[in-house]
Design a protein around this motif. Structure first.
Motif, PDB file in Angstrom:
ATOM      1  N   PHE A 255      -8.116   9.090   5.121  1.00  7.89           N
ATOM      2  CA  PHE A 255      -8.611   8.355   3.969  1.00  7.89           C
ATOM      3  C   PHE A 255      -7.563   8.679   2.563  1.00  7.89           C
ATOM      4  N   VAL A 256      -7.198   7.896   1.898  1.00  5.64           N
ATOM      5  CA  VAL A 256      -6.289   8.198   0.744  1.00  5.64           C
ATOM      6  C   VAL A 256      -7.024   7.701  -0.459  1.00  5.64           C
ATOM      7  N   ARG A 257      -6.859   8.459  -1.394  1.00  7.25           N
ATOM      8  CA  ARG A 257      -7.661   7.825  -2.921  1.00  7.25           C
ATOM      9  C   ARG A 257      -6.458   7.351  -3.492  1.00  7.25           C
ATOM     10  N   VAL A 258      -6.472   6.263  -4.079  1.00  6.77           N
ATOM     11  CA  VAL A 258      -5.342   5.301  -4.640  1.00  6.77           C
ATOM     12  C   VAL A 258      -6.015   5.253  -6.175  1.00  6.77           C
ATOM     13  N   TYR A 259      -5.012   5.651  -6.935  1.00  6.44           N
ATOM     14  CA  TYR A 259      -5.327   5.683  -8.383  1.00  6.44           C
ATOM     15  C   TYR A 259      -4.864   4.513  -9.276  1.00  6.44           C
ATOM     16  N   ASP A 260      -3.581   3.874  -8.722  1.00  4.35           N
ATOM     17  CA  ASP A 260      -3.228   2.571  -9.173  1.00  4.35           C
ATOM     18  C   ASP A 260      -1.885   2.240  -8.287  1.00  4.35           C
ATOM     19  N   LEU A 261      -1.442   0.990  -8.760  1.00  3.18           N
ATOM     20  CA  LEU A 261      -0.354   0.623  -8.092  1.00  3.18           C
ATOM     21  C   LEU A 261       0.661   0.226  -9.281  1.00  3.18           C
ATOM     22  N   LEU A 262       0.373   0.851 -10.394  1.00  3.70           N
ATOM     23  CA  LEU A 262       1.065   0.439 -11.685  1.00  3.70           C
ATOM     24  C   LEU A 262       2.755   0.417 -11.522  1.00  3.70           C
ATOM     25  N   LEU A 284       3.727   3.108   4.473  1.00  6.67           N
ATOM     26  CA  LEU A 284       3.348   4.369   5.093  1.00  6.67           C
ATOM     27  C   LEU A 284       1.775   4.219   5.550  1.00  6.67           C
ATOM     28  N   LEU A 285       0.885   3.744   4.395  1.00  7.04           N
ATOM     29  CA  LEU A 285      -0.551   3.635   4.543  1.00  7.04           C
ATOM     30  C   LEU A 285      -0.885   2.733   5.613  1.00  7.04           C
ATOM     31  N   LYS A 286       0.018   1.527   5.700  1.00  9.27           N
ATOM     32  CA  LYS A 286      -0.374   0.932   6.824  1.00  9.27           C
ATOM     33  C   LYS A 286      -0.053   1.332   8.174  1.00  9.27           C
ATOM     34  N   ASP A 287       0.926   2.195   8.305  1.00  6.20           N
ATOM     35  CA  ASP A 287       1.346   2.805   9.593  1.00  6.20           C
ATOM     36  C   ASP A 287       0.463   3.706  10.099  1.00  6.20           C
ATOM     37  N   ILE A 288       0.000   4.613   9.320  1.00  8.13           N
ATOM     38  CA  ILE A 288      -1.132   5.554   9.441  1.00  8.13           C
ATOM     39  C   ILE A 288      -2.598   5.061   9.623  1.00  8.13           C
ATOM     40  N   ASP A 289      -2.680   3.847   9.351  1.00 10.15           N
ATOM     41  CA  ASP A 289      -3.957   3.274   9.686  1.00 10.15           C
ATOM     42  C   ASP A 289      -5.041   3.900   8.477  1.00 10.15           C
ATOM     43  N   ALA A 290      -4.738   4.230   7.434  1.00  6.31           N
ATOM     44  CA  ALA A 290      -5.582   4.743   6.489  1.00  6.31           C
ATOM     45  C   ALA A 290      -6.598   3.915   5.791  1.00  6.31           C
ATOM     46  N   THR A 291      -7.913   4.440   5.598  1.00 13.03           N
ATOM     47  CA  THR A 291      -8.559   3.802   4.678  1.00 13.03           C
ATOM     48  C   THR A 291      -8.384   4.226   3.063  1.00 13.03           C
ATOM     49  N   LEU A 292      -8.286   3.205   2.092  1.00  9.91           N
ATOM     50  CA  LEU A 292      -7.746   3.331   0.877  1.00  9.91           C
ATOM     51  C   LEU A 292      -9.281   3.227  -0.120  1.00  9.91           C
ATOM     52  N   LEU A 293      -9.297   4.208  -0.762  1.00 11.34           N
ATOM     53  CA  LEU A 293     -10.430   4.658  -1.656  1.00 11.34           C
ATOM     54  C   LEU A 293      -9.990   4.368  -3.185  1.00 11.34           C
ATOM     55  N   ALA A 294     -10.083   3.078  -3.849  1.00  9.27           N
ATOM     56  CA  ALA A 294      -9.525   2.922  -5.072  1.00  9.27           C
ATOM     57  C   ALA A 294     -10.606   3.522  -5.917  1.00  9.27           C
ATOM     58  N   ILE A 295     -10.082   3.587  -7.252  1.00  4.64           N
ATOM     59  CA  ILE A 295     -11.100   4.460  -8.341  1.00  4.64           C
ATOM     60  C   ILE A 295     -11.609   3.181  -9.034  1.00  4.64           C
ATOM     61  N   SER A 296     -11.150   1.970  -8.936  1.00  5.69           N
ATOM     62  CA  SER A 296     -11.977   0.667  -9.652  1.00  5.69           C
ATOM     63  C   SER A 296     -11.683  -0.474  -8.755  1.00  5.69           C
ATOM     64  N   SER A 297     -12.319  -1.452  -9.083  1.00 10.69           N
ATOM     65  CA  SER A 297     -12.290  -2.754  -8.472  1.00 10.69           C
ATOM     66  C   SER A 297     -10.994  -3.308  -8.634  1.00 10.69           C
ATOM     67  N   ARG A 298     -10.495  -2.974  -9.706  1.00  9.62           N
ATOM     68  CA  ARG A 298      -9.209  -3.664 -10.137  1.00  9.62           C
ATOM     69  C   ARG A 298      -8.034  -3.084  -9.129  1.00  9.62           C
ATOM     70  N   PHE A 308      -3.584  -4.891   1.889  1.00  7.91           N
ATOM     71  CA  PHE A 308      -4.472  -3.942   2.731  1.00  7.91           C
ATOM     72  C   PHE A 308      -5.707  -4.531   2.788  1.00  7.91           C
ATOM     73  N   SER A 309      -6.280  -4.050   3.944  1.00  8.04           N
ATOM     74  CA  SER A 309      -7.872  -4.760   4.181  1.00  8.04           C
ATOM     75  C   SER A 309      -8.717  -3.669   4.463  1.00  8.04           C
ATOM     76  N   LYS A 310      -8.443  -2.511   4.498  1.00  7.39           N
ATOM     77  CA  LYS A 310      -9.494  -1.268   4.675  1.00  7.39           C
ATOM     78  C   LYS A 310      -9.353  -0.799   3.392  1.00  7.39           C
ATOM     79  N   THR A 311     -10.258  -1.257   2.592  1.00  7.88           N
ATOM     80  CA  THR A 311     -10.381  -0.558   1.374  1.00  7.88           C
ATOM     81  C   THR A 311     -11.818  -0.622   0.852  1.00  7.88           C
ATOM     82  N   LYS A 312     -12.174   0.388  -0.199  1.00  8.95           N
ATOM     83  CA  LYS A 312     -13.354   0.518  -0.692  1.00  8.95           C
ATOM     84  C   LYS A 312     -13.082   0.874  -2.245  1.00  8.95           C
ATOM     85  N   THR A 313     -14.022   0.603  -3.043  1.00  9.59           N
ATOM     86  CA  THR A 313     -14.171   1.071  -4.536  1.00  9.59           C
ATOM     87  C   THR A 313     -14.987   2.173  -4.591  1.00  9.59           C
TER      88      THR A 313
END
Length: 490
Positions: A255-262, A284-298, A308-313
């Protein structure tokens, strides 16, 4: 801590409390025999046992405790606040009680804690494990929390503060092993020494190499791209060395915390190198099949745009307490919090306050944040501090920031884009914010929005006549940790 308690006793002139200090076994047993009531509490209880409670049970004392595992043979106090008011009724109950609880406690010692019984249980478990190893599920999920950035160099940003708050909440929210780890040049090692120093604990535990095992949950909580460090993307180097392949073979999850893609969505505010690094990080995140946890819906929307498809807010929280409002009669004080860089729009705020000074408006601006990428002229403007109504504080600790929030009237957030905007919810202040998507998501209608500097100027000039309430935020880091554990599936 002992001195603090002793000073409190002295100040309150309390005469019926005595400190014994350390006692050897003989004296300890004499006190257990002599006393009637044993009080054994933890500021934070995570389900552990207590030798003191067991000893007191053995000597048939009435027990007051917040250890839930002993609630059937003790006076149970689920929560104890700093002023200890929950103990009042418990002490009165213990003082007036008969010895039925104490006798029940003694019976439990005889039935469950007799050394012969315990030894027999250990023998039976060991024998069963030898005979039927496949039927025993003794492993616990480990939560490996990657804190490589704060381990190597604390960047003193909002993200580093999020890392410590979320990590602390995880420690308090689960009995599973939560192990802070860092990239060690090949894979990952436990950050034992680092954590002990952070907690100012006077002992040492060697760091240990992490070998992926069944049930491991790898959580990249820290910022994963470390500019101008070696390596700049620790996750990528660990992947090259096979760490995530081993984790996958062991049935672990990432699982990876994602703060932004600014750096990708707004490259105009970043060096070109930052965008390149983020592109490599995304692949890299696609290669390791990580679930991404975004800090906002944005941020989650941006992730989906990048494939990315494996994402949650999983949004952020605040650990700051609610503040008393400052006195507006002295002229409003506004605060701006964030790293000093072009994207934050701090230049625009400063220009507005220079204009206010020219027209004689009695308003003050406080700017908090470390110096980041900014032109030399503006850096000199802030650091030389030649304007009485604009005060640059630099980076502040949480305690210092809390004091500044308490003496301010409103927060100004002028960023051209953000992943979330933590000061919006942590300040407890009315908010004047640039009208951007993520601020609307976080604040809704609980803010005054401006589209350009003219609108900001108009709001500031008329602020005394505006009735603006702070946004309500009841979300705690404990709530975040609870949701996180549900996402982990543990």
């Amino acid at each position: 801590y002992l001195a603090k308690i002793q000073n409190f006793i002295k100040e309150k002139n309390i005469t019926n409390v005595e400190f014994i200090g350390w006692a050897d076994s003989k004296i300890y047993k004499e006190y257990l025999q002599a006393c009637d009531i044993c009080i054994c509490l933890r500021k934070m209880h995570l389900g552990e046992a207590s030798g003191v409670i067991l000893d007191s049970m053995n000597y048939e004392n009435t027990i007051i405790t917040n250890f839930s595992s002993f609630d059937d043979c003790a006076i149970y106090v689920p929560r104890v606040s700093d002023d200890g008011h929950e103990l009042d009724a418990a002490l009165l109950k213990a003082y007036n009680s008969d010895d039925s609880l104490a006798k029940r406690a003694k019976e439990r010692i005889i039935k469950e804690h007799d050394p012969d019984i315990c030894a027999k249980k250990i023998f039976e478990i060991t024998e069963r494990a030898y005979r039927e190893p496949k039927e025993l599920k003794c492993f616990k999920n480990r939560i490996l929390v990657d804190i490589s950035a704060v381990f190597k160099t604390d960047p003193q940003t909002g993200i580093s503060r999020v890392v410590w708050q979320e990590l602390n909440a995880l420690f308090q929210s689960t009995t599973l092993p939560v192990i802070p780890v860092y990239f060690d040049g090949h894979g990952y090692s436990s950050a034992n020494e680092f954590m002990l120093k952070k907690l100012a604990l006077p002992f040492s535990i060697n760091d240990e190499k992490i070998t992926p095992q069944k049930g491991d949950i790898f959580y990249a909580l820290d910022f994963s791209v470390m500019y101008h460090c070696e390596p700049e993307i620790p996750l990528l180097e660990a992947h090259k060395n096979g760490f995530f392949d081993e984790l996958k073979k062991a049935g672990g999850k990432v699982f990876v915390r994602v703060y932004d893609l600014l750096p990708l969505t707004h490259p105009e505010f970043f060096p070109y190198h930052a965008g390149e690094l983020h592109l490599r990080w995304c692949e890299l995140l696609k290669d390791i099949d990580a679930t991404l946890l975004a800090i906002s819906s944005r941020v989650e929307s941006d992730l989906k745009t990048y494939g990315f498809s494996k994402t949650k807010t999983l949004s952020l929280a605040s650990h700051f307490k609610e503040y008393k409002k400052a006195d507006k009669a002295k002229g409003p004080t506004f605060i701006c919090v964030g790293t000093i860089e072009e994207r934050k729009g701090i230049k625009a705020i400063c220009l507005a306050f220079e204009r206010l000074a020219l027209i004689g408006a009695n308003a003050k601006l406080i700017i908090v944040g470390r110096m980041g990428r900014v032109d030399d002229d503006f850096r000199a403007f802030l650091e030389q501090g030649e304007h009485e109504n604009i005060i640059y504080k630099g980076f502040c600790s949480d305690d210092e920031l809390a004091e500044l929030y308490a003496t301010s009237h409103a927060l100004i957030a002028a960023s051209y884009d953000e992943g979330f905007g933590l000061p919006l919810i942590e300040s407890g202040l009315p908010v004047i914010a640039r009208d951007i998507e993520v601020f609307r998501e976080v604040l809704g209608d609980n803010a005054l929005y401006f589209k350009d500097n003219l609108e900001l100027m108009n709001i500031l000039i008329n602020y005394k006549n505006i009735s603006l309430l702070p946004p309500k935020n009841t979300r705690t880091w404990g709530d975040v940790a609870k949701e996180l554990l549900e996402i982990f599936g543990v």
